[in-house]
Design an enzyme around this catalytic site. Structure first.
Site, short mmCIF file in Angstrom:
data_model
loop_
_atom_site.label_atom_id
_atom_site.label_comp_id
_atom_site.label_asym_id
_atom_site.label_seq_id
_atom_site.Cartn_x
_atom_site.Cartn_y
_atom_site.Cartn_z
N CYS A 114 8.90 -14.95 4.29
CA CYS A 114 7.70 -15.19 5.10
C CYS A 114 8.02 -15.05 6.59
O CYS A 114 8.26 -13.95 7.07
CB CYS A 114 7.11 -16.56 4.76
SG CYS A 114 5.46 -16.78 5.39
N HIS B 51 6.79 -16.98 -1.46
CA HIS B 51 7.86 -17.96 -1.31
C HIS B 51 8.59 -18.29 -2.61
O HIS B 51 8.22 -19.24 -3.30
CB HIS B 51 7.27 -19.26 -0.75
CG HIS B 51 6.85 -19.14 0.67
ND1 HIS B 51 7.59 -19.65 1.71
CD2 HIS B 51 5.76 -18.55 1.23
CE1 HIS B 51 6.97 -19.38 2.86
NE2 HIS B 51 5.86 -18.72 2.60
N GLU C 192 11.28 -19.85 -2.90
CA GLU C 192 11.91 -21.19 -2.83
C GLU C 192 10.94 -22.29 -3.22
O GLU C 192 11.34 -23.43 -3.46
CB GLU C 192 12.51 -21.44 -1.43
CG GLU C 192 11.54 -21.92 -0.36
CD GLU C 192 10.58 -20.87 0.15
OE1 GLU C 192 10.45 -19.79 -0.48
OE2 GLU C 192 9.92 -21.11 1.17
#
Ligand SMILES: Nc1ncnc2c1ncn2[C@@H]1O[C@H](COP(=O)(O)OP(=O)(O)O)[C@@H](O)[C@H]1O
Ligand SMILES: [Mg+2]
Lengths: 744, 221, 82, 82
Positions: free
Chosen positions: B85, B194, B196
């Site tokens: 991002c 994302h 994560e």
């Protein structure tokens, strides 16, 4: 304007002062003169005027709010009660949680983006100030009719502002409400709730003690933002004709707030402060007087040390400035070097502006001249208290007599289907993804449930999976019909929303949004509402840990429907066990609780343009029984959804849409009544077939009425013998409304 | 294996990135924007967030930070770097990756569970996927529309530099529905959604994002 | 062919976090000129296939005051390039 | 006292959703002029307490090319107002 010092003020008692323009009443001005035994300096006048404004002094509400203390239930969980920046409760394992709601209604009407953004910034700093890391934001919002041109101006700006600020500071926005009603046209309500987490030993208080300790201002520089904003924006009815005294709008800088959060948490971790306060409404006037007043009283500030963004500000303006992203800390001299070092690491401007003294006065100097010399308590705590007259409005009886139960009802398959589609696509009931998608709900990586869900569920410990659940609720129409019952209904609904996740409700916060306290009818609504909340809190054994009052939400003589937004926080020992209203596979659908003929103030009546009658009954004991039941049986409950606005029809359709399935259910008795009634104390659960007898048996043992509605499955919502609607059709109706209204 | 996670002022997802490294079996090492020492890490993650408030342009100010002055030459010499991002934006601003990320076509910040298709499994960060694999991970950005000139786009496609593409409605107007790209060497990867936040179904839409991190950590054990 | 450019800036008294951030970044990045202030503005470039008439300019002014700028916090100026 | 203004615009071939949104909003809001295109740009207004020297302008140009604009997608022009 020449500098007005204490010396000059003493020698010129007859100088005319603009107390009226600053929003003070004549007797209030006279009281200031009595306290000081002379006329106030212009700086003192500025301080008293903002601190004695409705927004800061709670002068109209204080006499009522006392009940929260007087009727407070005994609670072992309460660590810090009302009065501090936010209340704190113990959630076990050494963790403490703080939460609070604030309103930013008027500023958001004037400048939706910045008004909402700075509202978020303010409540987040309140939570940070307690020593906590902010972990979640909820945003209870109210707007005028969805199709009103002004709503098209206000709503997108408010949503973008909340997202713009919350997303950038890295706190997930995980819940809230969006409600449309004509009474909010011109008076949108922008409330923001923040939750913070800390260890018990990290709790901080707003208190300046220890002579010789330093007063440090850190964060953004001070500019002309929102000068007079407190008294102008929050104390008077906003009218378009009258220009505000100083048009400055506060602009938020979320980046500065983010570094301020990290910087503060690092400072807290090293235990470098003895007291701390954020700068919100009334800026430095508030922070210095409150810190000093909560301590021993003595403080000396050199105001000319305050770092300025606009070098032309006068001392009065500096005292009143509401520049955002600022904090004030009390730091022992031995720790100041480390404090400043951490600020430097984060590139945060920090300045020692004064020190705690052994005296009892707050003294403020400007280039060596004494411009303020006051007992701080008189500014911060001993403001005026009004016992405003209140009276049930004359027409309240007529309003209650005009019951929605008497309206003509839809009958037959076609009319019922149409009523369901109209309900599910109404702006209040429509899917709010267009809004919630603008919020980062994932940041921090602890979001277990976020809208759409009854309550937000946040993990607070990665090892033990301890977590909290939070929800806010209020149906203002119920409160208009009966402020006492309406408020307890809001309390019951928020409680139930937390309980359906399997969490144990623990504490209450609130944001009381009302019209003008100078109107005895509004004051009656307010008094009833507070009484109801205090009684309800006592009955449920939950402490009210804080809140906020927002008055003057009205246009001309017409006030908003009373809107006491109730926030409830619950604790959940293992977030992996949290229940949502999404299930997979075929399940049996069971309704818990009793359905009565209660339509007044509900969504169906609202869709008919009707408001009248008596709101649904509320039974807080039954809510507690339901909550205990869900908690005890959570291993057997696949999904649970509370029934509120829109009754069974809405809850059932929402649950099925979330679970991407249809269902076949049967309804015994009047299908319209069972689908649309908004009786309180009901929860829809989904249970696998093999567990259903057990669960129903347990419910019966607990004294809970159960209705086995039917089974999930298929692509339609089949109500046996009544109607059949395709889920796709329902989904389309539910999802189309908000984007169609607000997509640019 | 030590994997560096950079914190700029305004970075938000550094803890999540570190958690993901840990879940993948690696050792997260925090790197501070004001330092130049890479602390002997075998890979670096530039996490999501709003570095320097995203003022000026996303990633523009971060690019000039001291830590980037170490990361840029190291990446040019083959150090695996993953930008997520805002990190992707920093990598483009640093010219470690071609193109730029611009305002979403819908003009709103968007946070949703997004399906993507893994296109390239040859990079340092995507080896644990299978080609064509579809996963759902959170997307959350306001300026995630991948833009570049025609020539660059053609090169990206010809060299198999597209790491992942959006499936279904293109959420932000990216050219060729690009969700992530790599440099020619395959060590520098930028991805808009994302991973994560998708390492555990409890707190994300799936656990499928973990493979980005295991790709690096396992390959080098 | 003409271009009408509407330049929008924040009013002087309104905080401009972006401008401030740029101010702070410049010296860090080794630039030696130090502006007394940096403000960030927006511009809207309207391309026309003809020189704008007086009534069109009036309308553009109108659009600038309502759609293109927020009068609560911003001011605007209009330039015409032929 | 002088102001140096750096105007930054997206290159023509780069998609400008904000400009497009304004194009679409104009007729909806009842404006009758119809630009052939609308682009949204940014401007950076650097205030100086003196007229900029040639070497300062050079530095500003440098900052404009590296920090204030992204050459991959944007171009810039510089105006000086004394
Ligand atoms: N302004 C908002 N911000 C975040 N979430 C919202 C907002 N408005 C509604 N939601 C979410 O949408 C869902 C439905 O809202 P609502 O109908 O008010 O719920 P309920 O009936 O359970 O009170 C909830 O999960 C709520 O948290
Ligand atoms: Mg609910």
């Amino acid at each position: 304007m020449a500098l007005d010092t204490v010396g000059i003020a003493t020698n010129s008692p007859d100088t005319q002062q603009p107390w009226r323009e600053l929003g003070l009443k004549e007797d209030e001005y006279q009281r200031i003169r009595e306290i000081l035994n002379r006329r106030p300096t212009s700086s003192e006048l500025a301080m008293y005027s903002v601190m004695w404004s409705e927004h800061c002094s709670y002068k109209s509400s204080k006499v009522h709010l006392r009940q929260f203390g007087e009727k407070a239930p005994k609670s072992d969980a309460l660590l810090v009660g009302i009065g501090e920046n936010a209340g704190v409760v113990d959630v076990g394992q050494g963790y403490a949680v703080t939460f609070k709601v604030e309103s930013h209604n008027h500023p958001s009407f004037i400048e939706p983006y910045q008004g909402a953004a700075t509202g978020v910034g303010g409540i987040v700093r309140d939570i940070l100030t307690m020593g906590a890391r902010p972990v979640a934001i909820l945003d209870p919002l109210r707007f005028g009719p969805a199709d009103a041109p002004d709503t098209k101006r206000v709503l997108p700006g408010v949503i973008a502002g909340i997202g713009g600020y919350g997303n950038c500071i890295g706190v997930p926005t995980v819940g809230g409400e969006v409600i449309f009603d004509k009474s909010y046209l011109g008076n949108p309500l922008v409330n923001a709730l923040c939750v913070g987490v800390m260890k018990h030993e990290d709790i901080k208080l707003a208190k300046a003690s220890g002579a010789g300790n330093l007063v440090v201002l850190f964060g953004a520089k001070t500019g002309g933002d929102g000068i007079g904003g407190v008294s102008v924006l929050a104390s008077e009815t906003f009218s378009e004709k009258k220009p505000t005294k100083r048009p400055a709008v506060q602009v938020g800088d979320p980046f500065t707030e983010k570094v301020l959060i990290e910087c503060s948490l690092e400072i807290f971790k090293e235990d470098l402060v003895v007291g701390i306060q954020d700068l919100g409404g009334a800026g430095l006037s508030c922070a210095t007087s409150e810190l000093a007043s909560a301590g021993t009283g003595g403080m000396r500030i050199e105001l000319d040390r305050v770092p300025l963004r606009d070098a032309n500000l006068s001392p009065e303006e500096i005292l009143m400035s509401e520049s955002q992203e600022r904090m004030c800390a009390i730091v022992p001299p031995a720790k100041i070097d480390r404090f400043l070092e951490i600020c430097k690491k984060w590139d945060v401007v920090a300045t020692v502006i004064g020190e705690v003294t052994s005296g009892e006065h707050l003294e403020i100097t400007w280039h060596g001249e004494l411009i303020v010399d006051v007992p701080p308590r008189t500014v911060a705590h001993d403001g005026p208290v009004y016992n405003r007259p209140y009276k049930r409005p004359e027409n309240q009886g007529d309003l209650c007599a005009d019951a929605a139960e008497n309206l003509p009802r839809p009958t037959g398959e076609a009319e019922l289907a149409e009523a369901i589609l109209k309900l599910i696509s109404s702006p209040n009931m429509a899917d709010k993804t267009w809004i919630t998608e603008q919020y980062d709900k994932y940041v921090q990586g602890n979001t277990v449930a976020a809208g759409p869900s009854d309550a937000a569920v946040i993990r607070i410990d990665e090892e033990s999976f301890l977590g909290v659940a939070v929800a806010t609720d209020c149906n203002g129409r119920f409160c208009k019909l009966d402020p006492y019952q309406g408020t307890q209904l809001a309390l019951a609904e928020a409680f139930r929303n937390v309980a359906v996740t399997g969490a144990k409700p623990l504490a209450i916060t609130n944001c009381l949004n009302f019209g003008s306290p100078e109107d005895p009818g509004v004051m009656w609504q307010f008094a009833e509402s507070v009484r109801a909340l205090a009684d309800g809190a006592l009955e449920m054994g939950l402490p009210v840990t804080g809140g906020n009052v927002s008055f003057y939400n009205q246009t001309g003589d017409v006030a908003i429907v009373p809107t006491p937004v109730i926030g409830i926080l619950g604790v959940i020992d293992d977030v992996r066990k949290a229940i949502s209203y999404r299930f997979t596979g075929e399940k049996e659908l069971i309704l818990l609780g009793e359905t009565l003929e209660e339509l007044s103030g509900g969504e169906w009546a609202d869709g008919c343009g009707h408001l009248g009658g008596i709101p649904p009954r509320v039974n807080l004991q039954k809510e507690i029984v339901l909550a205990d039941f869900i908690h005890a049986q959570r291993d057997y409950i696949a999904a649970a959804h509370d029934l509120s606005d829109g009754g069974l029809a809405v809850a059932l359709i929402e649950m099925l849409l979330q679970s991407k399935t249809g269902a076949t259910v049967s309804i015994h008795g009047d299908p319209f009544m069972h689908l649309f009634s908004e009786s309180s104390g009901r929860i829809l659960i989904a249970v696998s077939s093999e567990d259903s007898n057990y669960v129903v048996g347990k419910a019966a043992d607990a004294g809970i009425t159960t209705t086995r509605l039917g089974k999930s499955g298929g692509e339609n919502l089949e109500i046996s013998g009544v109607l059949s609607l395709s889920m796709l059709h329902l989904q389309e109706a539910n999802q189309r409304t908000i984007p169609a209204l607000f997509n640019a | 294996m030590r994997v560096g996670v950079v914190t700029f002022p305004g970075t938000l997802d550094d803890h999540d990135a570190a958690r993901a490294v840990k879940y993948a079996g690696g050792e997260p090492v925090s790197l501070w924007h004001g330092d130049t020492d890479l602390k002997d890490v075998a890979g670096v993650i530039l996490p999501g967030g709003f570095s320097y408030g995203d003022y000026l342009r996303c990633g523009a100010i971060a690019r000039f930070s001291p830590i980037m002055s170490s990361i840029i030459p190291a990446a040019e010499n083959g150090l695996p770097v993953l930008g997520i991002c805002n990190g992707f934006q920093v990598l483009c601003e640093s010219h470690l990756l071609p193109g730029a990320l611009t305002r979403n076509v819908g003009l709103h910040f968007l946070c949703r569970d997004q399906e993507i298709e893994i296109v390239n499994t040859q990079s340092a960060w995507s080896g644990d996927f299978t080609r064509g694999q579809r996963i759902t991970i959170p997307l959350k950005n306001g300026e995630g529309s991948y833009q570049c000139d025609d020539k660059t786009l053609q090169e990206l496609e010809e060299n198999n530099q597209v790491i992942a593409r959006y499936v279904g409605i293109n959420p932000n107007g990216s050219r060729n529905a690009i969700a992530g790209i790599t440099n020619k060497q395959g060590n520098v990867v930028g991805i808009m959604p994302h991973p994560e936040h998708a390492i555990d179904a409890l707190t994300g839409p799936s656990a499928a994002g973990l493979a980005f991190f295991t790709s690096l950590v396992r390959a080098r054990v | 062919m003409a271009r009408v450019i509407v330049d929008v800036v924040l009013k002087d008294e309104i905080l401009d976090p972006q401008g401030d951030a740029i101010s702070r970044a410049l010296p860090r990045m080794g630039f030696s000129f130090t502006p007394t202030a940096v403000r960030q503005g927006k511009s809207f470039i309207l391309s026309l296939d003809h020189a704008p008439s007086a009534s069109e300019l009036k309308e553009i002014e109108n659009a600038a005051a309502t759609l293109l700028s927020n009068p609560v916090i911003e001011t605007f100026t209009i330039r015409v390039e032929n």
